[in-house]
Design an enzyme around this catalytic site. Structure first.
Site, PDB file in Angstrom:
ATOM      1  N   GLU A 105      16.294  -3.100   0.443  1.00  0.00           N
ATOM      2  CA  GLU A 105      15.743  -1.757   0.741  1.00  0.00           C
ATOM      3  C   GLU A 105      14.812  -1.276  -0.376  1.00  0.00           C
ATOM      4  O   GLU A 105      14.767  -0.096  -0.708  1.00  0.00           O
ATOM      5  CB  GLU A 105      16.861  -0.751   1.032  1.00  0.00           C
ATOM      6  CG  GLU A 105      17.589  -1.102   2.334  1.00  0.00           C
ATOM      7  CD  GLU A 105      18.176   0.088   3.059  1.00  0.00           C
ATOM      8  OE1 GLU A 105      17.471   1.101   3.198  1.00  0.00           O
ATOM      9  OE2 GLU A 105      19.322  -0.008   3.502  1.00  0.00           O
TER      10      GLU A 105
HETATM   11  S1  MYA Z   1      14.411  -4.011   4.512  1.00  0.00           S
HETATM   12  C1  MYA Z   1      13.105  -4.401   3.491  1.00  0.00           C
HETATM   13  C2  MYA Z   1      12.916  -3.412   2.399  1.00  0.00           C
HETATM   14  N1  MYA Z   1      11.591  -3.495   1.875  1.00  0.00           N
HETATM   15  C3  MYA Z   1      11.121  -2.542   1.114  1.00  0.00           C
HETATM   16  O1  MYA Z   1      11.779  -1.567   0.793  1.00  0.00           O
HETATM   17  C4  MYA Z   1       9.716  -2.711   0.695  1.00  0.00           C
HETATM   18  C5  MYA Z   1       9.402  -2.053  -0.619  1.00  0.00           C
HETATM   19  N2  MYA Z   1       7.996  -1.710  -0.681  1.00  0.00           N
HETATM   20  C6  MYA Z   1       7.565  -0.469  -0.423  1.00  0.00           C
HETATM   21  O2  MYA Z   1       8.326   0.463  -0.221  1.00  0.00           O
HETATM   22  C7  MYA Z   1       6.051  -0.240  -0.384  1.00  0.00           C
HETATM   23  O3  MYA Z   1       5.415  -1.445  -0.090  1.00  0.00           O
HETATM   24  C8  MYA Z   1       5.492   0.399  -1.691  1.00  0.00           C
HETATM   25  C9  MYA Z   1       4.061   0.858  -1.377  1.00  0.00           C
HETATM   26  C10 MYA Z   1       6.219   1.662  -2.073  1.00  0.00           C
HETATM   27  C11 MYA Z   1       5.580  -0.609  -2.827  1.00  0.00           C
HETATM   28  N3  MYA Z   1       7.712   7.500   2.034  1.00  0.00           N
HETATM   29  O4  MYA Z   1      -0.708   2.595  -1.416  1.00  0.00           O
HETATM   30  P1  MYA Z   1       0.776   2.663  -1.286  1.00  0.00           P
HETATM   31  C12 MYA Z   1       2.862   6.059   1.595  1.00  0.00           C
HETATM   32  C13 MYA Z   1       6.614   8.044   2.567  1.00  0.00           C
HETATM   33  O5  MYA Z   1       1.551   3.007  -2.483  1.00  0.00           O
HETATM   34  P2  MYA Z   1       1.574  -0.081  -1.285  1.00  0.00           P
HETATM   35  C14 MYA Z   1      15.837  -4.430   3.684  1.00  0.00           C
HETATM   36  O6  MYA Z   1      15.842  -4.830   2.564  1.00  0.00           O
HETATM   37  C15 MYA Z   1       1.986   6.418   0.418  1.00  0.00           C
HETATM   38  O7  MYA Z   1       2.172   7.773   0.051  1.00  0.00           O
HETATM   39  N4  MYA Z   1       5.398   7.545   2.361  1.00  0.00           N
HETATM   40  O8  MYA Z   1       1.283   1.315  -0.628  1.00  0.00           O
HETATM   41  C16 MYA Z   1      17.060  -4.181   4.507  1.00  0.00           C
HETATM   42  C17 MYA Z   1       0.629   6.156   0.983  1.00  0.00           C
HETATM   43  O9  MYA Z   1       0.301   7.212   1.857  1.00  0.00           O
HETATM   44  P3  MYA Z   1      -1.190   7.750   1.909  1.00  0.00           P
HETATM   45  C18 MYA Z   1       5.293   6.461   1.582  1.00  0.00           C
HETATM   46  O10 MYA Z   1       0.913  -0.200  -2.601  1.00  0.00           O
HETATM   47  C19 MYA Z   1      18.312  -4.878   4.138  1.00  0.00           C
HETATM   48  C20 MYA Z   1       0.872   4.909   1.843  1.00  0.00           C
HETATM   49  O11 MYA Z   1       2.256   4.904   2.140  1.00  0.00           O
HETATM   50  C21 MYA Z   1       6.400   5.853   0.996  1.00  0.00           C
HETATM   51  O12 MYA Z   1       1.267  -1.090  -0.251  1.00  0.00           O
HETATM   52  C22 MYA Z   1      19.492  -4.376   4.938  1.00  0.00           C
HETATM   53  C23 MYA Z   1       0.491   3.637   1.131  1.00  0.00           C
HETATM   54  O13 MYA Z   1       1.143   3.670  -0.124  1.00  0.00           O
HETATM   55  C24 MYA Z   1       7.650   6.418   1.251  1.00  0.00           C
HETATM   56  N5  MYA Z   1       8.781   5.920   0.747  1.00  0.00           N
HETATM   57  O14 MYA Z   1       3.172  -0.129  -1.557  1.00  0.00           O
HETATM   58  C25 MYA Z   1      20.066  -3.150   4.351  1.00  0.00           C
HETATM   59  N6  MYA Z   1       5.976   4.794   0.277  1.00  0.00           N
HETATM   60  O15 MYA Z   1      -2.035   6.582   2.328  1.00  0.00           O
HETATM   61  C26 MYA Z   1      21.291  -2.568   4.981  1.00  0.00           C
HETATM   62  C27 MYA Z   1       4.650   4.744   0.397  1.00  0.00           C
HETATM   63  O16 MYA Z   1      -1.148   8.863   2.903  1.00  0.00           O
HETATM   64  C28 MYA Z   1      21.862  -1.603   3.996  1.00  0.00           C
HETATM   65  N7  MYA Z   1       4.232   5.749   1.187  1.00  0.00           N
HETATM   66  O17 MYA Z   1      -1.512   8.204   0.508  1.00  0.00           O
HETATM   67  C29 MYA Z   1      23.002  -0.796   4.418  1.00  0.00           C
HETATM   68  C30 MYA Z   1      23.665  -0.061   3.325  1.00  0.00           C
HETATM   69  C31 MYA Z   1      24.967  -0.575   2.951  1.00  0.00           C
HETATM   70  C32 MYA Z   1      25.577  -0.086   1.720  1.00  0.00           C
HETATM   71  C33 MYA Z   1      26.541  -1.060   1.079  1.00  0.00           C
HETATM   72  C34 MYA Z   1      27.260  -0.590  -0.078  1.00  0.00           C
HETATM   73  C35 MYA Z   1      28.243  -1.368  -0.695  1.00  0.00           C
END
Ligand code: MYA
Length: 571
Positions: A389
């Protein structure tokens, strides 16, 4: 609806205390319903879910999943009209906390299904999509998965290669590509898939989100062998010429990246809640262990170093729980932008759990390391939270850059106004007044209880320091800040501590107001302990804004790339 949240204001040096005070609380009816629900969840977990067996067998088992479905655990946030329980973000997280406390594999399976797998339908689905998909997902008849990650696109989520070509008659898309490490991949029936629908060759393409049903052209690979959460299914998923009806596009065509980010914003909160549950379970194990284990003729719990570990675990768990439920409370209050807060909760939650599980294993010492006890399994299970995540590294960059975007924009506007002073007079005047006011009357947490004034001062002092450093850095480096990850890390760590401590103070204040100082002894104590820890880190980061060895470290790493590793030897 309130648009902006607490942390974006902090980056401007503003403490929007009305956002965090009073600390959110569930209404009486919701609380009563939740308690009933939690009773049955606890019974189910205690009698049917054997975490050690799940870990050994590498599967949760059909019977356990069937019972979880019967309890409604697959449709927690889906509205009643679609067959779900319609829980708020807070109630959902509280249930996930309970599951996370008992078994991480089950928590991850449930989380992948509803924290992220079907979340896009809740956030962006049309009425028709909700009618078509949600009832079978709520009952668990069908299971969902979130398919974003690819071999070349992990942290860089926008770099995905999977493509969806619109058929010439415009009736459907043809989907081709492969997804990696998809939780629930081995049995999911519905995938939220992100694919390029244009700009097929560019680095930052336009993405679109699709609901893809298992069928012709959809295959999955074998379950991955993993360090932890072994009962959950993690596989590759392949899409070969899959026909996806146009009616299965979620949100707008070309706006899929935004869909993915909004889904992850809410998913990261579920993860923090699961981590909170695990921390609580570990504190319980540790407290039991230190009272039963004797050494040198005493219970080991009587030793100062053990007491210290327990006290810090309590304080950190309290801080995590407070930050998590402050944020879910904001979501329930209709705050629409909680992206910074949820990223903070994810980073803080996964690192707190990692620290707590390590300390608990250390307390258990020899048996902590042995496979017959729960500690090593819990340690293995906890590790993934720092990675999935969004890795904690990429989320630190996100927290810093998204937080600095506001002040950056303001400075750019001021710079523009200075070039055209007559047109920009109003803006320049407001900027000058704002600056003068912040110097004369620093921001205050006036609603913090006086008993916590020392902790409130920490938040006030370091908010001002953060805003000053952000402004100076932006003035000096402008857009180059995007490449300055050392600075980003300091900014993010400062933001994390400020948010967690603000949450502790708001929650303890509420406890004092309700139960008096004596009745609120624990929240007060834990806020003080956490405040002192946070202050040390904040001070360290503030000092490093001024003087650091960033360049030396970069050079050392670059040299190692040339050397191919560590090249010295004592020989
Ligand atoms: S699923 C896979 C998870 N993958 C990720 O989380 C990917 C991580 N990467 C990113 O988040 C993005 O690529 C980043 C942006 C942040 C690096 N909210 O030019 P930019 C907007 C709203 O910065 P990039 C898994 O693992 C930003 O403002 N907007 O883009 C599941 C901009 O907008 P604008 C956002 O350089 C596993 C546009 O996007 C956000 O490409 C299972 C472009 O941004 C945001 N957050 O990279 C899990 N971020 O154009 C189950 C960016 O208007 C778990 N933007 O200015 C269950 C829990 C269990 C608990 C257990 C406990 C013990």
């Amino acid at each position: 609806m309130r648009e902006q949240c607490f942390m974006k204001a902090v980056f401007h040096g503003v403490l929007a205390e009305d956002v965090v005070f009073p600390f959110p609380e569930l209404g009486a009816e919701e609380r009563e319903n939740l308690e009933l629900m939690l009773d049955s969840v606890r019974r189910f977990l205690a009698t049917k879910v054997d975490a050690a067996a799940i870990d050994k067998r590498h599967e949760i088992g059909a019977e356990v999943l069937a019972e979880a479905k019967a309890l409604g655990l697959f449709g927690l946030q889906i509205a009643g009209e679609h067959g779900g329980l319609g829980l708020s973000a807070t109630a959902y997280s509280r249930v996930m906390q309970e599951v996370g406390a008992h078994d991480a594999s089950l928590a991850v399976t449930l989380g992948a299904h509803q924290s992220i797998g079907l979340k896009a339908i809740l956030l962006y689905g049309t009425a028709e999509q909700k009618r078509r998909f949600l009832p079978s997902l709520a009952s668990g008849e069908r299971v969902a998965a979130f398919a974003l990650t690819e071999p070349v696109a992990g942290s860089d989520a926008a770099a995905i290669k999977t493509r969806a070509d619109l058929a010439p008659d415009g009736s459907h898309y043809v989907l081709n590509g492969s997804k990696l490490w998809i939780t629930n991949g081995g049995f999911a029936d519905v995938f939220t898939v992100f694919a390029r629908t244009s700009d097929f060759e560019t680095q930052k393409p336009k993405l679109t989100a699709f609901l893809v049903e298992r069928g012709e052209g959809v295959r999955h690979g074998p379950n991955e062998h993993k360090l932890g959460i072994r009962g959950s299914s993690t596989t590759s998923v392949y899409f070969d010429d899959v026909k996806v009806p146009v009616a299965n596009v979620v949100g707008e065509v070309g706006r899929g990246f935004r869909v993915a980010m909004e889904v992850l914003n809410s998913g990261r909160l579920g993860l923090a809640a699961g981590c909170t549950g695990s921390c609580r379970a570990l504190v319980k194990l540790a407290v039991e262990r230190v009272q039963e284990r004797h050494a040198f003729g005493r219970r080991i719990g009587e030793f100062g170093l053990i007491k210290d570990k327990i006290a810090l675990m309590l304080a950190q768990t309290y801080a995590l729980e407070s930050a998590t439920y402050l944020t879910t409370g904001l979501v329930d209050a209709g705050v629409t932008d909680y992206s910074l807060e949820s990223a903070i909760c994810k980073v803080f939650g996964s690192e707190t759990l990692w620290w707590v599980v390590n300390e608990t294993l250390q307390i258990a010492a020899g048996i902590g390391y042995m496979g017959d006890y729960p500690y090593e399994r819990m340690l293995r299970d906890a590790r993934i939270n720092l990675i999935f995540e969004g890795t904690n590294e990429i989320l630190r960059c996100f927290i810093a850059l998204a937080g600095m975007a506001g002040p950056g924009q303001k400075l750019a506007e001021v710079a523009r106004a200075m070039r055209e002073p007559i047109k920009g007079f109003g803006l320049l005047r407001d900027f000058a007044i704002g600056k003068a006011r912040s110097m004369l009357v620093p921001e205050r947490l006036t609603r913090a209880h006086p008993v916590l004034s020392r902790e409130a001062v920490i938040v006030e002092e370091f908010t001002a320091i953060l805003a000053r450093h952000v402004e100076n850095t932006l003035r000096k480096h402008g857009r180059d800040i995007a490449e300055m990850q050392y600075v980003q890390r300091r900014v993010a760590d400062t933001a994390i501590d400020l948010y967690a401590l603000s949450a502790c103070i708001a929650r303890a204040t509420r406890a004092i107001e309700k139960h008096g100082e004596e009745g609120a002894r624990r929240p007060i104590e834990w806020t003080r302990i956490f405040g002192a820890l946070a202050r040390k880190r904040l001070k360290h980061n503030a000092d490093e804004f001024e003087a650091n060895d960033d360049e030396l470290r970069k050079e050392s790493a670059a040299r190692a790339y040339g050397d191919g590793g560590y090249v010295l030897d004592i020989l």
